[in-house]
Enzyme design. Structure first.
Site, mmCIF file in Angstrom:
data_model
loop_
_atom_site.group_PDB
_atom_site.id
_atom_site.type_symbol
_atom_site.label_atom_id
_atom_site.label_comp_id
_atom_site.label_asym_id
_atom_site.label_seq_id
_atom_site.Cartn_x
_atom_site.Cartn_y
_atom_site.Cartn_z
ATOM 1 N N SER A 187 0.829 -1.212 0.000
ATOM 2 C CA SER A 187 0.000 0.000 0.000
ATOM 3 C C SER A 187 0.858 1.255 0.000
ATOM 4 C CB SER A 187 -0.916 -0.001 1.225
ATOM 5 O OG SER A 187 -0.158 -0.142 2.411
ATOM 6 N N HIS A 232 -40.500 23.985 -9.869
ATOM 7 C CA HIS A 232 -40.606 23.179 -11.106
ATOM 8 C C HIS A 232 -39.870 23.845 -12.273
ATOM 9 C CE1 HIS A 232 -43.976 21.076 -9.038
ATOM 10 N NE2 HIS A 232 -44.232 22.298 -8.594
ATOM 11 N N SER A 250 -14.622 26.166 -27.255
ATOM 12 C CA SER A 250 -14.779 24.925 -27.998
ATOM 13 C C SER A 250 -13.741 24.909 -29.109
ATOM 14 C CB SER A 250 -16.183 24.856 -28.583
ATOM 15 O OG SER A 250 -16.196 23.980 -29.689
ATOM 16 N N LYS A 267 -18.497 29.582 -28.558
ATOM 17 C CA LYS A 267 -18.772 28.955 -27.267
ATOM 18 C C LYS A 267 -17.912 29.488 -26.121
ATOM 19 C CE LYS A 267 -20.960 25.658 -26.482
ATOM 20 N NZ LYS A 267 -21.014 24.268 -26.851
ATOM 21 N N ASN A 305 -17.744 27.898 -22.396
ATOM 22 C CA ASN A 305 -18.346 26.809 -21.622
ATOM 23 C C ASN A 305 -18.070 26.940 -20.124
ATOM 24 O OD1 ASN A 305 -19.315 25.612 -23.980
ATOM 25 N ND2 ASN A 305 -17.381 24.513 -24.282
ATOM 26 N N GLU A 344 -19.474 22.637 -14.265
ATOM 27 C CA GLU A 344 -19.771 21.311 -14.830
ATOM 28 C C GLU A 344 -18.906 20.234 -14.196
ATOM 29 O OE1 GLU A 344 -21.048 21.472 -19.369
ATOM 30 O OE2 GLU A 344 -19.301 22.712 -18.993
ATOM 31 N N TYR A 380 -9.171 -6.003 13.370
ATOM 32 C CA TYR A 380 -8.604 -5.499 12.115
ATOM 33 C C TYR A 380 -8.604 -6.570 11.035
ATOM 34 C CZ TYR A 380 -5.348 -3.884 8.602
ATOM 35 O OH TYR A 380 -4.790 -3.525 7.398
HETATM 36 N N1 ARG Z 1 -1.113 -1.152 5.419
HETATM 37 C C1 ARG Z 1 -2.029 -1.592 6.407
HETATM 38 C C2 ARG Z 1 -3.348 -0.809 6.298
HETATM 39 O O1 ARG Z 1 -3.374 0.116 5.606
HETATM 40 C C3 ARG Z 1 -1.458 -1.375 7.767
HETATM 41 C C4 ARG Z 1 -1.935 -2.332 8.800
HETATM 42 C C5 ARG Z 1 -1.516 -3.701 8.475
HETATM 43 N N2 ARG Z 1 -1.650 -4.587 9.572
HETATM 44 C C6 ARG Z 1 -1.452 -5.879 9.426
HETATM 45 N N3 ARG Z 1 -1.515 -6.595 10.471
HETATM 46 N N4 ARG Z 1 -1.190 -6.424 8.277
HETATM 47 O O2 ARG Z 1 -4.326 -1.177 6.871
#
Ligand code: ARG
Length: 464
Positions: free
Chosen positions: A27, A160, A281, A287, A289, A294, A321
């Site tokens: 991540s 309306h 445009s 135009k 816009n 938008e 968790y």
């Molecule tokens: N990268 C993980 C998250 O965003 C951190 C926690 C991970 N914990 C674990 N026991 N794998 O949630």
């Protein structure tokens, strides 16, 4: 190389992580955004460990210095992020150990990534909320400024999308203000939910070390600490609340956007946006816009989707968790960015719109917007409201046939529909007279609008 050597958790493993799984699991690509919060929380955790005697002062100092150095490295773009180290937490921890050896290996005492990430996200969101709140305040100020300038500007009020009654532009702006004001109070409620510290919950059960959670909370400026470790590591309600705030805000921003788009169209021509907030445009030279409103309208979809993503993410998750929760970050970050940018876009643009007062006036005149006033007039002359409604309906039909406005009909023409009409009727058929008469609290009378503008300024301060 075996995981035993390369991973912080490698001890019980005999084979290296599958290459694809390593990428799949990582991540760090998006959660490195939490580096400041992660470092902040690590500082407080290290100081607390020293405070309770689990860490000696020398190690603590070394850790604090190394954390400073890491922060500088990251800010300078010199930090070597590794997806093999999965996330922001382990990247920073590994670097700590690189820098200070043994002491680095002690930072994770009494802590888990589970309470760490929950804490980091709360710290991050708390800051984001404060920034967004300031931007929303600017947007409110921009809206109030227009309300002040246009408190007496006559325009058609719609139901309306048909001309209904006469209102003032200032009154319309104050309706926008109210929507945003409620959003702001939801944002502040979300801040209360967010400002609670999970750290010290460890993996799920709490810790065997005698952690001083209050000490950490104080250092991190949290208002309170969580009451249940299982809940604390798995709860993402605060993020859902933020996304819900965002979704409702965008319901409002999209309504404002829609009106801006309509009003700038040639058909309405109620307002003009400055050129620098519009584009042309590539094929149609005439135009101009309204891209900004938008886009705000369009971005509503992703903000709604992010709320739904988080709700679905949490649904049916068993305690405590689960790795599912790693998926909370991108929708949350995207909501923060989208809310921020769209509020800024409107706050920057609105002070520069041109209100076409003549066009607005003309639009009311064409729309028989004083018909209800005429009915109310008849009621004052003791005609029952239902009969008055019928009389005025016929009068309007006649006026349309004659291609005249109501105030262009002669007294004798009007009297054909009701003998109760006398020459004082022309006062109430005037547009100014119509708005001035809507003097109920919160009504469109210019005096009431001015009253609400002053009150709005006071109400905004309640959030300070
Ligand atoms: N990268 C993980 C998250 O965003 C951190 C926690 C991970 N914990 C674990 N026991 N794998 O949630």
């Amino acid at each position: 190389m075996s995981n035993k050597d390369s991973k912080l958790w490698g001890g019980r493993f005999t084979e290296a992580t599958d290459e694809f799984v390593e990428q799949f699991n990582a991540s760090v690509g998006f959660d490195k955004r939490l580096f400041k919060q992660d470092i902040l929380a690590s500082r407080a955790h290290a100081q607390m460990l020293a405070h309770i005697g689990v860490l000696n002062d020398k190690d603590c100092d070394a850790l604090l210095q190394a954390l400073d150095k890491i922060e500088t490295e990251i800010e300078a773009g010199e930090f070597n992020w590794k997806s093999s180290l999965e996330d922001v937490h382990m990247n920073i921890e590994a670097r700590l150990t690189e820098l200070v050896g043994e002491a680095g290996k002690r930072i994770h005492t009494g802590r888990s990534r589970n309470d760490q990430v929950a804490t980091d996200v709360r710290l991050y969101l708390r800051e984001a909320i404060e920034e967004i709140d300031a931007r929303i305040e600017s947007l409110q100020q921009a809206i109030l400024k227009i309300a002040e300038q246009e408190s007496g500007t006559i325009m058609p009020g719609f139901t309306h999308l048909q001309v209904a009654q006469v209102i003032t532009f200032g009154h319309h702006m104050l309706a926008w203000f109210e929507m945003i004001q409620r959003d702001r109070s939801r944002l502040h409620q979300c801040l209360v939910s967010t400002n609670v510290m999970p750290l010290g919950s460890a993996a799920l059960a709490g810790s065997g070390f005698n952690l001083d959670r209050e000490f950490v909370a104080k250092k991190l400026n949290f208002a309170s600490i969580t009451h249940n470790s299982l809940d604390a590591v798995s709860d993402r309600d605060f993020a859902i609340e933020f996304c819900a705030f965002g979704a409702i805000l965008f319901a409002h921003l999209s309504r404002i956007a829609e009106e801006l788009v309509l009003w700038t169209s040639t058909q309405f021509n109620f307002i003009e946006l400055p050129d620098r907030f519009c584009t042309g445009s590539s094929i149609m030279p005439q135009k101009k816009n309204p891209d900004v409103p938008e886009l705000v309208r369009g971005k509503t979809s992703r903000v709604y989707a992010n709320l739904f993503a988080l709700l679905t993410l949490m649904k049916s998750q068993p305690l405590a968790y689960n790795k599912d929760n790693q998926e909370d970050k991108e929708p949350l970050f995207d909501t923060v960015d989208t809310v921020h940018d769209c509020v800024v876009a409107f706050a920057n643009m609105l002070p520069h719109i041109t209100v076409n007062r003549e066009v607005l006036l003309n639009a009311v005149q064409q729309g028989y917007a004083t018909a209800t006033d005429l009915a109310d007039y008849l009621v004052q002359k003791k005609v029952p409201f239902r009969d008055a409604h019928e009389v005025v309906g016929k009068t309007v039909k006649y006026a349309i046939q004659q291609n005249k406005r109501l105030d262009e009909l002669r007294l004798d023409e009007l009297q054909k529909f009701s003998p109760s009409i006398s020459d004082d009727v022309f006062e109430i058929l005037s547009l100014e007279g119509s708005v001035v008469s809507k003097n109920t609290y919160g009504g469109t009378a210019p005096a009431r609008v001015k009253e609400q503008i002053e009150l709005a300024k006071q109400r905004m301060k309640e959030f300070a």
